[in-house]
Design an enzyme around this catalytic site. Structure first.
Site, short mmCIF file in Angstrom:
data_model
loop_
_atom_site.label_atom_id
_atom_site.label_comp_id
_atom_site.label_asym_id
_atom_site.label_seq_id
_atom_site.Cartn_x
_atom_site.Cartn_y
_atom_site.Cartn_z
N CYS A 99 0.83 -1.17 -0.04
CA CYS A 99 0.12 0.07 0.06
C CYS A 99 1.04 1.25 0.14
O CYS A 99 1.50 1.73 1.00
CB CYS A 99 -0.96 -0.09 1.31
SG CYS A 99 -2.11 1.34 1.39
N CYS A 108 -0.61 4.21 2.21
CA CYS A 108 -0.32 3.74 3.74
C CYS A 108 1.03 4.25 4.15
O CYS A 108 1.06 4.76 5.06
CB CYS A 108 -0.58 2.50 3.94
SG CYS A 108 -2.41 1.96 3.35
N ASP A 109 1.96 3.65 3.19
CA ASP A 109 3.33 3.69 3.63
C ASP A 109 4.50 4.39 3.05
O ASP A 109 5.55 4.54 3.32
CB ASP A 109 3.84 2.30 3.71
CG ASP A 109 2.98 1.32 4.76
OD1 ASP A 109 2.54 1.69 5.70
OD2 ASP A 109 2.85 -0.12 4.23
#
Length: 313
Positions: free
Chosen positions: A134, A137-138
């Site tokens: 992701c 997300c990261d």
């Protein structure tokens, strides 16, 4: 007879349970084999959920408060595997592992999807510790640092483009010399100076230590040459496996309309083609695969369930 059966205990399922119980439904059960929470429980840090910004809190810490809140309002949790959801007449039959059945007026399916693993050495060991699926997300964890992306489809290149606006350099590793992505996507990527296409190559190994991923080794499949890429994060985009088995009948046919990738076709109200059946989260079409989006899906589905039951009465 349940008012609502919720299959899946991730953010979509938990939020659906919260809204359904607080909305007045008395008999709502969520079926989830393990501890509720979903894929986000594997994350080591949460930075992009509104209102939650604590660097020492993990995904497990994040979801723990969700469980307490949902169960407080009366949501029941059954640690039982659902084999099949079917509709007979006006009601649904939830078939559990072992053959037991539960009847429900409505059903919300939130079984999600699982990112496919590429199968290289170290992938499982460093998943969530430098290996990610992701970018949204990261990606920020690698601000102004180099990262490696594995994959050759639209998702891989779109995520690589997203990362290129955060990271210093993005190395896209693809085992072929041609990409499967749509031409406009590929053209946009090729025009970005800090995106480097590494074709005819695979990830041979992800390596590191107890602190997490330290780098990756890239192998050219034509020459067998190994290139070491230290100090990089690794993002893997080789597809998703949608968890849609519960929506298949005894003949293996889907009970509601699906797209070519096995995702449930829903409208903006999370309604499927079957009256009283709703789908939310990563299982549905065009899911952003974000916790906040899944939670939104769950709330919408639950509110629609309440309206549906009131109309039936």
């Amino acid at each position: 007879m349940l008012d609502c059966a919720i299959i899946g205990g991730g953010p979509a399922g938990l939020t659906a349970g919260l809204y359904a119980t607080r909305g007045g439904l008395q008999n709502v059960t969520m079926f989830e084999m393990g501890m509720p929470g979903g894929q986000i429980t594997q994350s080591s840090e949460i930075e992009n959920y509104p209102g939650f910004f604590e660097h020492d809190k993990t995904g497990m810490d994040f979801m723990d408060t969700w469980q307490k809140q949902c169960f407080h309002f009366g949501l029941k949790h059954e640690m039982k595997k659902v084999e099949r959801v079917s509709k007979t007449g006006e009601h649904f039959t939830i078939t559990l592992e072992g053959g037991d059945t539960v009847e429900a007026k409505t059903a919300i399916v939130c079984t999600g999807s699982v990112p496919k693993r590429a199968g290289f050495n170290g992938e499982d060991e460093f998943f969530g510790k430098g290996v990610s699926t992701c970018a949204t997300c990261d990606g920020f964890f690698y601000k102004d640092k180099p990262v490696t992306v594995l994959g050759g489809g639209d998702t891989a290149l779109e995520e690589a483009f997203f990362l290129s606006n955060i990271c210093s350099d993005v190395y896209v590793v693809h085992r072929r010399d041609e990409f499967r992505a749509a031409p406009p996507t590929l053209d946009r990527v090729m025009r970005k100076e800090n995106i480097h296409l590494v074709t005819d190559s695979v990830i041979e190994e992800a390596y590191g230590d107890a602190m997490g991923l330290a780098g990756v080794k890239i192998k050219n499949v034509k020459t067998d040459k190994i290139t070491d890429m230290p100090n990089t994060g690794l993002f893997v985009f080789v597809g998703h496996n949608v968890r849609n088995d519960v929506l298949k009948d005894e003949k293996g046919e889907f009970i509601c309309n699906m797209n070519d990738w096995g995702q449930v076709i829903v409208d903006l109200s999370m309604k499927t083609s079957v009256s009283g059946l709703f789908a939310a989260g990563d299982l549905r079409i065009e899911a952003p695969k974000q916790v906040v989006s899944a939670a939104g899906d769950g709330s919408i589905a639950a509110l629609q369930v309440i309206s549906y039951i009131q109309e039936q009465q």
